[in-house]
Each structure stands twice: as structure tokens, then as C-alpha cells.
Write a protein that holds these residues in place. Sequence first.
Motif, short mmCIF file in Angstrom:
data_model
loop_
_atom_site.label_atom_id
_atom_site.label_comp_id
_atom_site.label_asym_id
_atom_site.label_seq_id
_atom_site.Cartn_x
_atom_site.Cartn_y
_atom_site.Cartn_z
N ALA A 3 0.80 -1.23 0.00
CA ALA A 3 0.00 0.00 0.00
C ALA A 3 0.83 1.28 0.00
O ALA A 3 0.31 2.37 0.19
CB ALA A 3 -0.93 0.00 1.22
N THR A 4 2.13 1.15 -0.23
CA THR A 4 3.02 2.32 -0.23
C THR A 4 3.93 2.24 -1.45
O THR A 4 4.49 1.18 -1.74
CB THR A 4 3.87 2.36 1.05
N PHE A 5 4.05 3.37 -2.14
CA PHE A 5 4.78 3.39 -3.40
C PHE A 5 5.72 4.59 -3.46
O PHE A 5 5.37 5.68 -3.01
CB PHE A 5 3.80 3.48 -4.58
N ARG A 6 6.89 4.38 -4.04
CA ARG A 6 7.82 5.47 -4.31
C ARG A 6 7.66 5.81 -5.79
O ARG A 6 7.74 4.93 -6.65
CB ARG A 6 9.26 5.06 -4.03
N ILE A 7 7.43 7.08 -6.07
CA ILE A 7 7.24 7.54 -7.44
C ILE A 7 8.48 8.34 -7.83
O ILE A 7 8.84 9.32 -7.18
CB ILE A 7 5.99 8.44 -7.57
N THR A 8 9.14 7.89 -8.90
CA THR A 8 10.34 8.56 -9.38
C THR A 8 10.16 8.92 -10.85
O THR A 8 9.23 8.47 -11.50
CB THR A 8 11.58 7.67 -9.20
N GLY A 9 11.08 9.74 -11.34
CA GLY A 9 11.03 10.16 -12.73
C GLY A 9 10.78 11.65 -12.87
O GLY A 9 10.84 12.19 -13.97
N GLY A 10 10.49 12.31 -11.76
CA GLY A 10 10.31 13.76 -11.74
C GLY A 10 11.52 14.39 -11.06
O GLY A 10 12.53 13.73 -10.83
N PRO A 11 11.39 15.66 -10.69
CA PRO A 11 12.52 16.35 -10.05
C PRO A 11 12.97 15.70 -8.74
O PRO A 11 14.14 15.73 -8.41
CB PRO A 11 11.99 17.76 -9.80
N GLU A 12 12.04 15.11 -8.00
CA GLU A 12 12.38 14.44 -6.75
C GLU A 12 11.40 13.30 -6.51
O GLU A 12 10.27 13.34 -7.00
CB GLU A 12 12.37 15.41 -5.57
N PRO A 13 11.78 12.27 -5.77
CA PRO A 13 10.87 11.16 -5.51
C PRO A 13 9.77 11.56 -4.52
O PRO A 13 9.97 12.46 -3.70
CB PRO A 13 11.77 10.09 -4.91
N HIS A 14 8.63 10.89 -4.62
CA HIS A 14 7.52 11.12 -3.70
C HIS A 14 6.95 9.79 -3.25
O HIS A 14 7.11 8.77 -3.93
CB HIS A 14 6.43 11.98 -4.36
#
Length: 79
Positions: free
Chosen positions: A31-42
Amino acid sequence: MPIKIPQSAFNITAKMQEKAFRLKVEDIDPATFRITGGPEPHIVTWADGVLTCDCKSFEHRGTCSHCAAIILQRQELFK
């Protein structure tokens, strides 16, 4: 079985959707995800049918391209 669509899905703009397809979704746990590919991860979390993100866009709009990435790339969550 009906699909549970998060409320945030109804507020996703075309621009957010375009960006969401370019982002990478990494599972931290189910249920928790790291989103990358932008200026910083979220970090996006999915709990009780609600997506939340730690970014400023989510804070102001209640949705963001990071949540859109989950909706578009992890559709199995909503079944």
C-alpha cells in the motif's frame, strides 16, 4: 466485482495524466509506493480507498500526477 475508484481519480487533469505515464512506480509495500522520474521522488499511500501523496500539488489540489501514476499503472489495487 465492482471497481473501487479513488475520489482523486475524478480530479486528474490531462496534463497530470501525461506526466503520470512517464513516472516510475516502485512498490515499498502493498500500500506504499515510491514515485520517481520527476525532479524528486515522492511517496504515495493507499489506505481505506484513499490515495495520498507527500507532494505540494497533492496538498493544494487533493490529487497529483503521482496519484495518477498509481491509478493508471496499478489498476489491480482498485478491484
